[in-house]
Design a protein around this motif. Structure first.
Motif, PDB file in Angstrom:
ATOM      1  N   GLY A  30       0.827  -1.200   0.000  1.00 13.68           N
ATOM      2  CA  GLY A  30       0.000   0.000   0.000  1.00 13.68           C
ATOM      3  C   GLY A  30       0.860   1.247   0.000  1.00 13.68           C
ATOM      4  O   GLY A  30       1.981   1.260   0.531  1.00 13.68           O
ATOM      5  N   ALA A  31       0.337   2.315  -0.604  1.00 12.24           N
ATOM      6  CA  ALA A  31       1.060   3.582  -0.653  1.00 12.24           C
ATOM      7  C   ALA A  31       0.087   4.735  -0.491  1.00 12.24           C
ATOM      8  O   ALA A  31      -1.027   4.696  -1.034  1.00 12.24           O
ATOM      9  CB  ALA A  31       1.829   3.723  -1.965  1.00 12.24           C
ATOM     10  N   LEU A  32       0.512   5.742   0.249  1.00 14.47           N
ATOM     11  CA  LEU A  32      -0.277   6.964   0.436  1.00 14.47           C
ATOM     12  C   LEU A  32       0.598   8.163   0.108  1.00 14.47           C
ATOM     13  O   LEU A  32       1.744   8.255   0.581  1.00 14.47           O
ATOM     14  CB  LEU A  32      -0.801   7.056   1.872  1.00 14.47           C
ATOM     15  CG  LEU A  32      -1.635   8.288   2.236  1.00 14.47           C
ATOM     16  CD1 LEU A  32      -2.770   7.919   3.177  1.00 14.47           C
ATOM     17  CD2 LEU A  32      -0.756   9.375   2.889  1.00 14.47           C
ATOM     18  N   TYR A  33       0.071   9.066  -0.689  1.00 20.02           N
ATOM     19  CA  TYR A  33       0.816  10.271  -1.065  1.00 20.02           C
ATOM     20  C   TYR A  33      -0.004  11.499  -0.683  1.00 20.02           C
ATOM     21  O   TYR A  33      -1.154  11.654  -1.112  1.00 20.02           O
ATOM     22  CB  TYR A  33       1.103  10.290  -2.569  1.00 20.02           C
ATOM     23  CG  TYR A  33       1.893  11.507  -3.001  1.00 20.02           C
ATOM     24  CD1 TYR A  33       3.254  11.605  -2.729  1.00 20.02           C
ATOM     25  CD2 TYR A  33       1.270  12.570  -3.660  1.00 20.02           C
ATOM     26  CE1 TYR A  33       3.981  12.728  -3.114  1.00 20.02           C
ATOM     27  CE2 TYR A  33       1.986  13.685  -4.054  1.00 20.02           C
ATOM     28  CZ  TYR A  33       3.349  13.756  -3.768  1.00 20.02           C
ATOM     29  OH  TYR A  33       4.076  14.856  -4.139  1.00 20.02           O
ATOM     30  N   ARG A  34       0.576  12.334   0.155  1.00 19.47           N
ATOM     31  CA  ARG A  34      -0.082  13.570   0.578  1.00 19.47           C
ATOM     32  C   ARG A  34       0.482  14.714  -0.267  1.00 19.47           C
ATOM     33  O   ARG A  34       1.621  15.148  -0.068  1.00 19.47           O
ATOM     34  CB  ARG A  34       0.162  13.809   2.067  1.00 19.47           C
ATOM     35  CG  ARG A  34      -0.593  15.022   2.616  1.00 19.47           C
ATOM     36  CD  ARG A  34      -0.330  15.195   4.110  1.00 19.47           C
ATOM     37  NE  ARG A  34      -0.889  14.093   4.860  1.00 19.47           N
ATOM     38  CZ  ARG A  34      -2.162  14.008   5.236  1.00 19.47           C
ATOM     39  NH1 ARG A  34      -3.008  14.968   4.899  1.00 19.47           N
ATOM     40  NH2 ARG A  34      -2.578  12.976   5.934  1.00 19.47           N
ATOM     41  N   LEU A  35      -0.328  15.196  -1.216  1.00 19.43           N
ATOM     42  CA  LEU A  35       0.123  16.263  -2.109  1.00 19.43           C
ATOM     43  C   LEU A  35       0.346  17.558  -1.348  1.00 19.43           C
ATOM     44  O   LEU A  35       1.361  18.247  -1.531  1.00 19.43           O
ATOM     45  CB  LEU A  35      -0.908  16.462  -3.220  1.00 19.43           C
ATOM     46  CG  LEU A  35      -0.576  17.525  -4.267  1.00 19.43           C
ATOM     47  CD1 LEU A  35       0.670  17.134  -5.039  1.00 19.43           C
ATOM     48  CD2 LEU A  35      -1.758  17.714  -5.216  1.00 19.43           C
ATOM     49  N   ASP A  36      -0.595  17.914  -0.502  1.00 23.97           N
ATOM     50  CA  ASP A  36      -0.470  19.093   0.353  1.00 23.97           C
ATOM     51  C   ASP A  36      -1.379  18.870   1.549  1.00 23.97           C
ATOM     52  O   ASP A  36      -1.785  17.735   1.834  1.00 23.97           O
ATOM     53  CB  ASP A  36      -0.819  20.374  -0.411  1.00 23.97           C
ATOM     54  CG  ASP A  36      -2.161  20.283  -1.137  1.00 23.97           C
ATOM     55  OD1 ASP A  36      -3.084  19.614  -0.601  1.00 23.97           O
ATOM     56  OD2 ASP A  36      -2.297  20.871  -2.214  1.00 23.97           O
ATOM     57  N   SER A  37      -1.718  19.922   2.254  1.00 25.53           N
ATOM     58  CA  SER A  37      -2.544  19.773   3.441  1.00 25.53           C
ATOM     59  C   SER A  37      -3.985  19.412   3.112  1.00 25.53           C
ATOM     60  O   SER A  37      -4.750  19.045   4.013  1.00 25.53           O
ATOM     61  CB  SER A  37      -2.528  21.071   4.258  1.00 25.53           C
ATOM     62  OG  SER A  37      -3.028  22.156   3.480  1.00 25.53           O
TER      63      SER A  37
ATOM     64  N   ALA B  61      -8.255   2.026  -4.597  1.00 26.36           N
ATOM     65  CA  ALA B  61      -7.631   3.289  -4.985  1.00 26.36           C
ATOM     66  C   ALA B  61      -8.562   4.397  -4.519  1.00 26.36           C
ATOM     67  O   ALA B  61      -9.774   4.348  -4.764  1.00 26.36           O
ATOM     68  CB  ALA B  61      -7.416   3.371  -6.486  1.00 26.36           C
ATOM     69  N   ALA B  62      -8.008   5.393  -3.818  1.00 30.60           N
ATOM     70  CA  ALA B  62      -8.854   6.422  -3.218  1.00 30.60           C
ATOM     71  C   ALA B  62      -8.192   7.780  -3.327  1.00 30.60           C
ATOM     72  O   ALA B  62      -6.971   7.907  -3.395  1.00 30.60           O
ATOM     73  CB  ALA B  62      -9.136   6.098  -1.748  1.00 30.60           C
ATOM     74  N   ILE B  63      -9.041   8.808  -3.334  1.00 28.41           N
ATOM     75  CA  ILE B  63      -8.594  10.192  -3.305  1.00 28.41           C
ATOM     76  C   ILE B  63      -9.427  10.917  -2.243  1.00 28.41           C
ATOM     77  O   ILE B  63     -10.644  10.720  -2.161  1.00 28.41           O
ATOM     78  CB  ILE B  63      -8.734  10.866  -4.695  1.00 28.41           C
ATOM     79  CG1 ILE B  63      -8.265  12.318  -4.620  1.00 28.41           C
ATOM     80  CG2 ILE B  63     -10.151  10.756  -5.223  1.00 28.41           C
ATOM     81  CD1 ILE B  63      -8.211  13.002  -5.992  1.00 28.41           C
ATOM     82  N   ARG B  64      -8.757  11.729  -1.419  1.00 22.79           N
ATOM     83  CA  ARG B  64      -9.448  12.415  -0.332  1.00 22.79           C
ATOM     84  C   ARG B  64      -9.067  13.889  -0.330  1.00 22.79           C
ATOM     85  O   ARG B  64      -7.902  14.248  -0.508  1.00 22.79           O
ATOM     86  CB  ARG B  64      -9.085  11.789   1.006  1.00 22.79           C
ATOM     87  CG  ARG B  64      -9.798  12.445   2.200  1.00 22.79           C
ATOM     88  CD  ARG B  64      -9.596  11.685   3.496  1.00 22.79           C
ATOM     89  NE  ARG B  64      -8.207  11.672   3.910  1.00 22.79           N
ATOM     90  CZ  ARG B  64      -7.481  10.589   4.102  1.00 22.79           C
ATOM     91  NH1 ARG B  64      -8.027   9.401   3.902  1.00 22.79           N
ATOM     92  NH2 ARG B  64      -6.223  10.660   4.482  1.00 22.79           N
ATOM     93  N   TYR B  65     -10.093  14.722  -0.120  1.00 24.95           N
ATOM     94  CA  TYR B  65      -9.875  16.174   0.005  1.00 24.95           C
ATOM     95  C   TYR B  65     -10.338  16.596   1.396  1.00 24.95           C
ATOM     96  O   TYR B  65     -11.463  16.302   1.812  1.00 24.95           O
ATOM     97  CB  TYR B  65     -10.663  16.944  -1.059  1.00 24.95           C
ATOM     98  CG  TYR B  65     -10.509  18.445  -0.943  1.00 24.95           C
ATOM     99  CD1 TYR B  65      -9.356  19.076  -1.397  1.00 24.95           C
ATOM    100  CD2 TYR B  65     -11.515  19.221  -0.373  1.00 24.95           C
ATOM    101  CE1 TYR B  65      -9.204  20.451  -1.291  1.00 24.95           C
ATOM    102  CE2 TYR B  65     -11.374  20.594  -0.261  1.00 24.95           C
ATOM    103  CZ  TYR B  65     -10.215  21.216  -0.714  1.00 24.95           C
ATOM    104  OH  TYR B  65     -10.064  22.563  -0.601  1.00 24.95           O
TER     105      TYR B  65
END
Length: 786
Positions: free
Chosen positions: A507-514, A565-569
Motif C-alpha cells: 500500500g502507498a499513500l501520497y499527501r500532495l499538500d494539506s 484506490a482512493a482520493i481524499r480532500y
C-alpha cells in the motif's frame, strides 16, 4: 547607567526586528472564545489494526474506520453489530441466526466467518465455531475505540482475514479512579446494565492500571412476526411433498382461508447476553480475562418446516472464556510484544431444537429414494425419518479449547526513524468437538469426543474430536517520508493437512499538500478450512443404509485478492470528501448444504460444507464518504447568555456489482447474493451548549438477491427470490443533567419499517426472507466519573 543597561538588553531584539518585522506581534487579550472546548472532530484518530503499529488513520494507505468511546455512547451502540451498522457499506442482520447471533456482510463476504475479531489485538473467535458469535456479550461500552479495517489482512493477521479485521481496544484510565455505569430499559422486555470500574496507582514506571467490568442484556421477545405469508409452511415443501408431511405434527394450526395451508404456533423468542471482564496492566505485563455468554432461540431465520417456533426452551446457550497474558518490551528504537492466550468454548448440553423436516431429513428422504417410492412406502419412510430426527426435541452441545502464542517485534531504522520493520509469528492449536446436534438426550461430551457412559448415544451425528494446528509468520517494512508513506509485506501461513499459503500486501499513500491525499493498495486474505465445516461435512453411503461418514476429504484454503484506490480532500475546517474504488475476488469458498452427485468420488453424494470449485465470487464497486466539520452557530438568549449550536453531518454511499459461481451444475448469478447494489447512510449530529445532544441516522439499501436463488425450484414462490429495498431511520438524544450524569432516549426503526436481513444459513432451511425487528425504544441513564 540604568538606561544604557536597558538598551543593551533589548538591542539584539531591536536589531533582529529590523530584518523581520513580523516577529513584533501586537498584544492580544484572551476572551472566552479562546478557551472554548476544542473540536474533537478535528482531533487525529489513531488505530493499530492497519499496520500493527499505532498510526493516524488518515496517514495509512488502507481503509480504516474508527469509532471512539464517545461515538459509542453518542449513538447508543450496545452490540458489535450496532457499530458495524454505522460503518460505511456494511450490511447487518439483527437477528441473524442462532449459531452466529447477529450477522453482517462486508463486500459480499460473511463478516462473522471472514473477518477477524480481536480484543486488544488478540483473536477471540473460537476455532470450533462456524463464525464469530455476536450478541451483546462483547465489551462494546467498555471500549476506548473500535477499529474496522476493510479488505484482506492476511499479510499481518494470518487466518480468517479475507474481509478484514475488527479490533476492540479497551479503556485504560489515566485517573486514580474511573467509574462508568449505564442502565437502560425498553420495549419487548428489553433491559440492559453495563458497569465498569477502574483506575491506576503508582508513579514513574511502576504504574498499575486496572479495570473490572460487566454487562447484562435481556430481551423477553423478538418483534419479527409481521408477515403471515412468510410463515405459511406450505410455501416450503420440498421434493414434491404435500401438506400431509406436517399437518399431523402439533406445532401447526390450520389457516382459516385455505385448509391446505398451515401456520406455526409461536412462542416468545428471547435473547440474553452476559459478560464479565478483568483488564490489568503492571509495567510491562498485561492480563485480560473475559467470560462471555449468549442465549438465542434456535428458530431465528429458519423456516417453520425445518424447526418449530412453539417451544420456548429451544435455545442455543453458548459460553466463551478467554485468558490472555502479554509481555511488552520497549527500548529506544525497538519494541517487542508477546502474548499467550487460552480460550474455552462450550455450548451447554441443555441447548435444544425441535426439528420438523430440515435439510438433513430431506437428504435422508432423497437418498433412500423417497420421490420414487409408492405412497405407502413413502409414508412409512417419512414416519421413520420423523422418529429419527423430529419426534422429540433434539439436544446440542460443543466443547473446545484453543491455545495461541504470538510474538512480534518492531524496529525503527535510520537517523530520522522514517523506516520501520515489523515481524512476528503466531501459532494456534484448536481441539475439541464442534457443535453436535440431533442428540436424543443431553450428554456430557469431552474435548476428545468421548461421551459420558450410560447416556443415550446420538443418532446419525458426528461427535468426533477435531484437531487443527495453524501457524503463520509475517514481516512488514514501512517508510514514512514528508509526503509519501509506503507499506509492504506478507505472511506465510500453514495448517496441517493443507500446506502453506502466501499472503502479500502493498500500500502507498501520497499527501500532495494539506488538502489532497491519494492512496492505493493491493492485498490478500486467507481462511483455512474450518473445524466446524469439517465436522459438519458428510459423505453419504446409501448402500449402507444412509450412513453419514463425517469429514471433508480434500479441504482447501479459501483466498481473496483485493485492491483499492482512493482520493481524499480535506479542508482546514475539518470537512473531508473521499472517493474510493475497490475490487475483490474470492476462490474456493465454502458452501453449506449441498446435496449433489459427484462423479469420480468414492461416495456418490455429500452433505454439509464443501469448497466450491473454481472462482466463487467477483465484486467491484465505488464508495463515497463525506464528513463535515463542526459548524458552530451562537445563539443569544435574553441578550446575556450565548449558547453554541454545533452541527455536523456524515454521508456515505456505496455502489457494488458482482457475480458468483457455484459449480456442481448450479447456475451462476449476475450479482452477489445478499449484497445490495446501492447502499447509502446518513447521520446528523446536533449539540446545544453542553446539555443536549441529538443524533439522527438513516440507512437505505437497494434490492438484493436471496442466497436460496440456487435452490429456488424447491420453493413454491420463486418470485420471492429477491429481497425488497428499504430505508430505516434511528433517533438518539442525550440530556446532560451534570458533568457526570446524563439520560438518553433511543428509538430504532422510528417508522416501524418491515424489512429483510441477511439469510440465516444460505440453505433451503431458511425463511423466504429473514425478518428484522420493528420499532424499538430504549430509555436509560448513564453515569461517568473520571
Amino acid at each position: 547607567m540604568s538606561k544604557i543597561l536597558f538598551l543593551l538588553a533589548f538591542l539584539p531584539a531591536i536589531l533582529f526586528a529590523q530584518n523581520d518585522s513580523t516577529l513584533l506581534l501586537a498584544p492580544e487579550r484572551l476572551t472566552e472564545r479562546d478557551i472554548l472546548p476544542r473540536d474533537l472532530s478535528k482531533k487525529k484518530t489513531v488505530a493499530i489494526s492497519a499496520t500493527r503499529s499505532l498510526d493516524a488513520v488518515e496517514e495509512v494507505p488502507f481503509t480504516t474506520v474508527v469509532f471512539t468511546a464517545e461515538d459509542i455512547l453518542r449513538n447508543g451502540f450496545v452490540t458489535l453489530t450496532d457499530v458495524l451498522k454505522a460503518a460505511p457499506g456494511i450490511r447487518v442482520s439483527q437477528p441473524g441466526n442462532a449459531v452466529e447471533g447477529e450477522t453482517f456482510i462486508v463486500r459480499g463476504l460473511s463478516g462473522n466467518q471472514y473477518m477477524k475479531v480481536l480484543i486488544n489485538d488478540v483473536p477471540i473467535k473460537p476455532s470450533l465455531a462456524l463464525g464469530m458469535p455476536i450478541g451483546a456479550q462483547l465489551p462494546i461500552r467498555q471500549a476506548e475505540r473500535i477499529e474496522i479495517l476493510y479488505g484482506p489482512a492476511g499479510a499481518i493477521y494470518g487466518d480468517e482475514t479475507c474481509a478484514g479485521v475488527m479490533n476492540i481496544i479497551l479503556k485504560e484510565s489515566e485517573r486514580p479512579v474511573y467509574t462508568q455505569a449505564d442502565l437502560g430499559f425498553g420495549r419487548f422486555g428489553y433491559n440492559s446494565l453495563d458497569l465498569m470500574f477502574g483506575g491506576k496507582f503508582g508513579k514513574d514506571k511502576k504504574i498499575f492500571r486496572f479495570s473490572l467490568y460487566g454487562s447484562s442484556t435481556v430481551r423477553d421477545r423478538t418483534d419479527i412476526f409481521y408477515d403471515q405469508d412468510l410463515y405459511n409452511t406450505n410455501k416450503y415443501l420440498p421434493l414434491g411433498l404435500d401438506s400431509s408431511l406436517y399437518r399431523r405434527i402439533p406445532n401447526f394450526r390450520a389457516a382459516s382461508a385455505d385448509p391446505s395451508d398451515s401456520f406455526p404456533r409461536f412462542s416468545q423468542i428471547p435473547h440474553e447476553s452476559r459478560m464479565f471482564g478483568i483488564n490489568l496492566t503492571w509495567r510491562w505485563l498485561h492480563f485480560t480475562y473475559h467470560r462471555m455468554q449468549r442465549f438465542d432461540h434456535t428458530s431465528l431465520g429458519i423456516s417453520p418446516l425445518a424447526v418449530a417456533y412453539a417451544n420456548p426452551s429451544n435455545q442455543l446457550s453458548e459460553r466463551i472464556e478467554t485468558f490472555t497474558l502479554g509481555f511488552k518490551g520497549q527500548r529506544k528504537r525497538r519494541s517487542t510484544y508477546t502474548n499467550l492466550s487460552f480460550q474455552r468454548y462450550t455450548v451447554d448440553n441443555t441447548s435444544s431444537t425441535t426439528y420438523i423436516f430440515d435439510q438433513l431429513s430431506a437428504a435422508n428422504y432423497r437418498t433412500r429414494g423417497g420421490p420414487a417410492l409408492s405412497d405407502t412406502a413413502r409414508a412409512a419412510l417419512l414416519r421413520n425419518i420423523y422418529n429419527w430426527y423430529a419426534s422429540e426435541e433434539r439436544f446440542a452441545t460443543a466443547n473446545g479449547l484453543d491455545a495461541r502464542i504470538e510474538s512480534r517485534m518492531s524496529v525503527l531504522i535510520g537517523k530520522r526513524k522514517r523506516m520501520q520493520f515489523d515481524a512476528g509469528a503466531q501459532a494456534n492449536l484448536g481441539a475439541g468437538v464442534p457443535l453436535v446436534t440431533y442428540l436424543n438426550a443431553p450428554v456430557e461430551i469431552a474435548i476428545d469426543g468421548n461421551v459420558m457412559p450410560n447416556i443415550i448415544q446420538p443418532i446419525h451425528t458426528n461427535q468426533q474430536a477435531q484437531v487443527g494446528f495453524h501457524g503463520f509468520g509475517f514481516s512488514q517494512l514501512s517508510w514514512r517520508g514528508k509526503h509519501l508513506h509506503v507499506v509492504g509485506g506478507g505472511s506465510a501461513s500453514i495448517r496441517l493437512g493443507e500446506g502453506g499459503v502466501l499472503a502479500p500486501r502493498l500500500g502507498a499513500l501520497y499527501r500532495l499538500d494539506s488538502n489532497w491525499t491519494f492512496r492505493a493498495n493491493v492485498a490478500t486474505g486467507i481462511r483455512h478450512a474450518s473445524l466446524y465445516g469439517s465436522a459438519h461435512t458428510y459423505q453419504i453411503v446409501p448402500q449402507s443404509g444412509f450412513v453419514l461418514q463425517p469429514g471433508n476429504p480434500d479441504p482447501q484454503p479459501e483466498k481473496t485478492y483485493a485492491s483499492e484506490a482512493a482520493i481524499r480532500y480535506t479542508t482546514r475546517r475539518g470537512s473531508s470528501l473521499e472517493g474510493l474504488l475497490f475490487w475483490q475476488e474470492a476462490h474456493n469458498l465454502y458452501r453449506p448444504g449441498y446435496l449433489v452427485d459427484e462423479p469420480g468420488i468414492v461416495y456418490s453424494q455429500s452433505y454439509g460444507f464443501r469448497n466450491a470449485p473454481g472462482l466463487a465470487l467477483s465484486m467491484w464497486g465505488f464508495q463515497g464518504n463525506f464528513r463535515s466539520g463542526s459548524l458552530v452557530i451562537p445563539l443569544t438568549i435574553d441578550k446575556k447568555k450565548e449558547v453554541p449550536l454545533t452541527n455536523r453531518m456524515e454521508f456515505f454511499v456505496q455502489y457494488a456489482r458482482g457475480r458468483e459461481w457455484f459449480g456442481y451444475d448450479f447456475p451462476s448469478t449476475n450479482e452477489v447474493r445478499n449484497q445490495p447494489k446501492w447502499h447509502t447512510q446518513f447521520r446528523y449530529y446536533f449539540k446545544a451548549g453542553k446539555k443536549f445532544e441529538l443524533v439522527i441516522s438513516s440507512n437505505q439499501q437497494g434490492s438484493t438477491l436471496r442466497k436460496s436463488v440456487i435452490f429456488q425450484d424447491i420453493y413454491r414462490l420463486p418470485e420471492r427470490s429477491r429481497l425488497d429495498k428499504f430505508t430505516t431511520w434511528d433517533f438518539m438524544s442525550r440530556l446532560y443533567l451534570s458533568n457526570h450524569f446524563l439520560v438518553y432516549f433511543h428509538v430504532i426503526n422510528v417508522f416501524d419499517r418491515h424489512y429483510a436481513g441477511i439469510d440465516a444459513t444460505g440453505t433451503p432451511d431458511d425463511l423466504i426472507y429473514n425478518p428484522q425487528q420493528g420499532r424499538q425504544w430504549r430509555l436509560g441513564v448513564n453515569y461517568n466519573m473520571n
